[in-house]
Every structure is written in C-alpha cells, then in structure tokens.
Design an enzyme around this catalytic site. Structure first.
Site, PDB file in Angstrom:
ATOM      1  N   CYS A  99       1.547  14.560  20.981  1.00  0.00           N
ATOM      2  CA  CYS A  99       0.106  14.764  21.144  1.00  0.00           C
ATOM      3  C   CYS A  99      -0.680  14.096  20.044  1.00  0.00           C
ATOM      4  O   CYS A  99      -1.882  13.957  20.132  1.00  0.00           O
ATOM      5  CB  CYS A  99      -0.211  16.250  21.133  1.00  0.00           C
ATOM      6  SG  CYS A  99       0.619  17.115  22.439  1.00  0.00           S
ATOM      7  N   HIS A 126       0.802  -1.225   0.000  1.00  0.00           N
ATOM      8  CA  HIS A 126       0.000   0.000   0.000  1.00  0.00           C
ATOM      9  C   HIS A 126       0.838   1.281   0.000  1.00  0.00           C
ATOM     10  O   HIS A 126       0.293   2.373  -0.095  1.00  0.00           O
ATOM     11  CB  HIS A 126      -0.986   0.001   1.178  1.00  0.00           C
ATOM     12  CG  HIS A 126      -0.381   0.236   2.516  1.00  0.00           C
ATOM     13  ND1 HIS A 126      -0.489   1.437   3.171  1.00  0.00           N
ATOM     14  CD2 HIS A 126       0.350  -0.563   3.312  1.00  0.00           C
ATOM     15  CE1 HIS A 126       0.135   1.339   4.339  1.00  0.00           C
ATOM     16  NE2 HIS A 126       0.650   0.148   4.437  1.00  0.00           N
TER      17      HIS A 126
END
Lengths: 129, 404
Positions: free
Chosen positions: B338, B215
């Site tokens: 984060c 992919h």
C-alpha cells in the site's frame, strides 16, 4: 502519500470503528495478501441502518474510506445504502490519490456484502451488484 | 514543531522530528556543503576547458576521485563518476553483458537485489540474456554453495549486493568474490547501503565492479560512482564527450563530485566509531520492539548493517503505521504494498519467506548520525500505542491482542 485533510481526519479519528455483537448483517471483503480487508457490521431496524461499525486492516485510504462510508449510510434505508458508490465516498473525502481508488471500492463491496448477509438471514433474496 | 503540508497549511507535530529513514537518504553534512559551494559559484569552470577555472575544476574532480579510490582500496583510474547508484548498476550490468556476450549470455544475481539491478536484469532477459535469481535463506543471506551450483560455462557476470537496503543483511561478499575469480566470471556488487558501514577492500574481496551513491552517506544526491577494475571488458552506457576517460560522457557534476569525495572520506574514516554508536542504538531498538507481542525481526540477527532495524507486526498494515508515526514526528519506511506505487509488497521480505499475510506489516527504521538514545526511547514509547491502536482497528487481530 498525498492525502486530503479530510482523509487524514477520518484516518486519525475514525468514526464507527469497532464491532457489533448480535449484528443483523456482516460483510467482509479483501484479502490479507493484498494488504487490505474491510469488515462491516450492521444493525437494521425498520429497513433502516440503525447502527454500523467497521474494522479495517489496510492503508490510510482504506481506513478513511471505511469511516466515511459508514458515516454516509448510518440512518439510511437499505436501498439508499446499497446505492452508495465508491465514487461518492472518494468525493466526500475530497478525493483519493488515483492509485488508492480501489480502497473506496472495498467500502462499497463490504456494504453490499453486509446488506446481502442481512437479507439472507431474513430469508430474502440477495440483491445483485 | 510546525511543518507545512503540500497545500501550504501548517501542521503541528508533537515534539521534535525524529528521522529514522537514513537508508532512503541522508542530510548532506555541513562541511561537505561548504566544500561544494565554491564549485557552484567562483570555481564554476568546465573541467574540459583548458583555462584556469577549468583546470581548478579538473583538479577538484581528480582529488575527489582519489578519495573514492582510497575508500575502496582501488586505483584512481578505476573510479568513474555517475549520476548515482541506479546509473552505476545499469552501467555495470548492461556494460558487462554486451561487452562479453561472445563469451556467454548467462548472469547470476539474487532475488533480493535493488530494483536497479533486478529490472536491469529483467530487461536483459528480453535482449536474449539468461538470468538466474539466487534464492536467499530466511535471513536474506545468499548461499555461496547455491552460487557455485548456478555457475554455467556461459556465465559472464555475478551481481550480488554487499548489504541489503531493506533488511540490512550483509552478504558473504569476499567468499562470493573468490568463487567468481576461481571461475573467471566478473563480479559486480551494489554497495550503495554499505559505504560508511562496512569496510571495503575491492582487491581483498575480489570485486571487479562496485556501485555507490553519494546521498546515502551524507553526500549530495545525483552523484555516484562505479569502480571498474583495470582490464575489465565493459561497454559504454552513456555516449558523448570524452569525459571520464571516454567511458562516461557528460559534463562532470563538479560540485556534487567534490561533495561525494569529501563525504566518502569522512564516512570511511568514521566507520568504526559510528558503527559502535549505531550498534548500541540498533540493539536497544530491536530489543524494545520485540517486546511488542507478535513482532518479528526481519533480516539477519548479527550479519546486518549497524543502522538497520526491520520488524514486522502482525495484523496491521505498514502505511497506516507510517502515517501515525509521521503524526508523532517520526519518519520511517515500510515494505507494504500500500505504500508503493506498484502495489506490490516488498520482494525482499517475500524472498525471505515472510508470509504474504504479514509482509504488509513491516517497519524499517534506519538510523543515522543525528539519532540519539533519546530518539530510540521516544520511538519505543510511541510505537506500542500505535501498533495497539491499529490492532484494535483490524479485523485480523485475535481477541487476546485487543484492548477494546
């Protein structure tokens, strides 16, 4: 990251963003190494928060929590503001992803720091968490 | 354009979508899809079955195997189909480690490998193996000299990636292969990001094992390959049926294998032409982004994938940056903690010595076939505003970099 529409609203249009010159109390928490820092500026009149601003370095949740928390305590007494919990901030944002809950913690801590900074400047005893 | 969020509400995005996260994944090419479809519908037979539609499937798998072998300069019987890059890395490393543990227990890898390599090595440490994680320089380059110094009498495997997924740095693989051969140590390379960008010849580069994933080069997800040089002593990872010459059990993912074969054929045939276009876009993008004050390029300036741009902006955090880019219809990636489920910042940027304070402000733009000069222009138009907006919001930004 799957954020609520409310988180995205506060992140995209943050309320009370900025700083206050001659503020009565400032609180800064967090650590750049961890990726988030929150700074809260207070203006206090007659024991009430007459103005509040924030600056935040961090993720979407950190910025949205700062915005929401400042909106929730603007105009409130210091005692009322002190009681604002991170849970209440997260709920007001229609929830935060579990991994981002600590970002709302930061808002609560920054407010406590700012209030204690104000109290200290006034020659008063700081409050305990 | 209008897209739908997870609640099914429609969100309007300004302008058209610009996908610049091709190192994460790529769309499957139309002609690849078309080759795959018959193997899901009329030619659905199990390659292990002896009747006609089984034989058709078996021939299709063999044909794809030849295409993968040709792309790598390998022989057909050296190519094994897997579920993707992660399985290939796991098989190569665990398989070599366990099959050769009577010879030694030492493995050498680098500190900037993909987690499929690093976490596999960490698990092997728990099984009694010893692993040396080579440091990299500020460009993310492994030093062949450091590698030589790390070799011990009991070293059984060297695993160094061909090109890094975050910063695009291309390693001196041929030199590493030579060192491995001279010392009679198996050499595995994770080439997941390199296929279609870097010409590969496993013989010339002295590679014993090579992982790749469909992919990443316009093939389907869930399908990859491991090249294993003939004569390599390696244990089986997945036990079961006799598929893949008894070395990798499980019914072949025929449509995906057919797609992988077609995709690698197209990707390798187009390397030169595609790199030329990508390189121009990359350089324009880097030049434009570095005009933003306090922006730094991560990775090597020249020894890097033609499609990789990785820049750090000081004083801001990457997830916020991605959210604002997303609102403009630009899809990219970051090394900020984060943005990760582990809340750990990028181990690659950290290994390159990017300071902790600024590692969170990294942005990776990985280009692909569908990106045009217009897309690059649009990113360069939008990014400075977004960076400025976040800098105005950040308590770290010095006065001279604020506009309000």
């Amino acid at each position: 990251m799957d954020y609520s529409l409310k988180v995205m609203d506060h992140f995209s249009n943050p309320r009370n963003m900025g700083s206050i010159e001659n503020s009565d109390g400032v609180g800064e928490v967090g650590n750049p190494a961890c990726g988030d820092i929150m700074k809260i500026y207070l203006k206090v009149e007659d024991n009430r928060i007459s103005d509040i601003k924030f600056q935040t370095f961090g993720c979407g949740a950190a910025i949205a929590s700062s915005s929401m928390a400042t909106e929730m305590i603007k105009g409130k007494t210091l005692e009322e503001a002190w009681k604002l919990s991170n849970k209440a901030v997260a709920e007001a944002l229609d929830g935060l992803p579990p991994i981002k809950m600590h970002c709302s913690m930061l808002a609560e801590e920054a407010i406590h720091e700012a209030i204690n900074d104000y109290l200290k400047k006034k020659g008063l005893e700081p409050w305990d968490d | 354009m209008i897209i739908h969020n997870c609640e099914g509400e429609s969100v309007t995005i300004e302008n058209k979508v610009i996908y610049m996260d091709n190192s994460a994944t790529t769309p499957v090419k139309r002609e690849v899809v078309e080759e795959m479809i018959p193997y899901m519908t009329e030619n659905f037979g199990n390659p292990s079955s002896i009747y006609e539609i089984g034989k058709i499937s078996k021939h299709a798998v063999d044909k794809a195997r030849k295409k993968v072998a040709d792309a790598l300069g390998a022989e057909e019987n050296e190519i094994y189909f897997t579920s993707g890059g992660t399985e290939s890395d796991n098989w190569a490393i665990k398989g070599i480690a366990f099959a050769n543990r009577n010879k030694g227990k030492h493995i050498i890898t680098s500190s900037i490998e993909h987690h499929a390599v690093l976490h596999t090595c960490a698990w092997l440490e728990g099984q009694g193996f010893e692993v040396t994680y080579l440091p990299v320089d500020k460009y993310g380059m492994v030093s062949p000299e450091e590698l030589k110094k790390a070799i011990r009498d009991d070293t059984i495997l060297i695993s160094i990636m061909l090109a890094n997924n975050e910063i695009g740095t291309i390693q001196p693989v041929e030199e590493i292969g030579k060192i491995a051969k001279e010392n009679r140590i198996y050499f595995h390379t994770d080439a997941v990001q390199a296929i279609g960008h870097v010409p590969i010849d496993v013989k010339k580069m002295n590679i014993d094992l090579l992982s790749l994933s469909g992919h990443k080069f316009e093939g389907p997800k869930g399908c990859g390959s491991l090249y294993i040089r003939k004569g390599t002593k390696i244990d089986v990872l997945l036990h079961g049926g006799a598929q893949e010459r008894k070395r990798r059990a499980g019914t072949e993912n025929v449509p995906a294998i057919v797609g992988l074969g077609k995709a690698i054929e197209l990707a390798t045939a187009e390397i030169e032409e595609s790199n030329k276009t990508l390189l121009e876009l990359r350089e324009r993008l880097i030049k434009g982004l570095l005009k933003i004050p306090k922006a730094h390029l991560n990775g090597h300036p020249t020894q890097r994938l033609a499609n990789n741009v990785n820049v750090t902006f000081e004083y801001i955090e990457g997830e916020s940056l991605l959210l604002l880019l997303n609102a403009k219809g630009i899809f990219a990636s970051t090394g900020s903690a984060c943005n990760s489920s582990s809340l750990e910042p990028s181990h690659v940027l950290t290994a390159c010595g990017v300071p902790h304070e600024i590692v969170h402000g990294s942005l990776r733009l990985s280009l692909g076939k569908m990106n045009s000069e217009k897309d690059v222009g649009r990113v360069l138009e939008v990014l400075p505003e977004i960076v400025q907006r976040l800098r105005n919001m950040s308590p770290l930004t010095p006065k001279e970099y604020r506009t309000i």
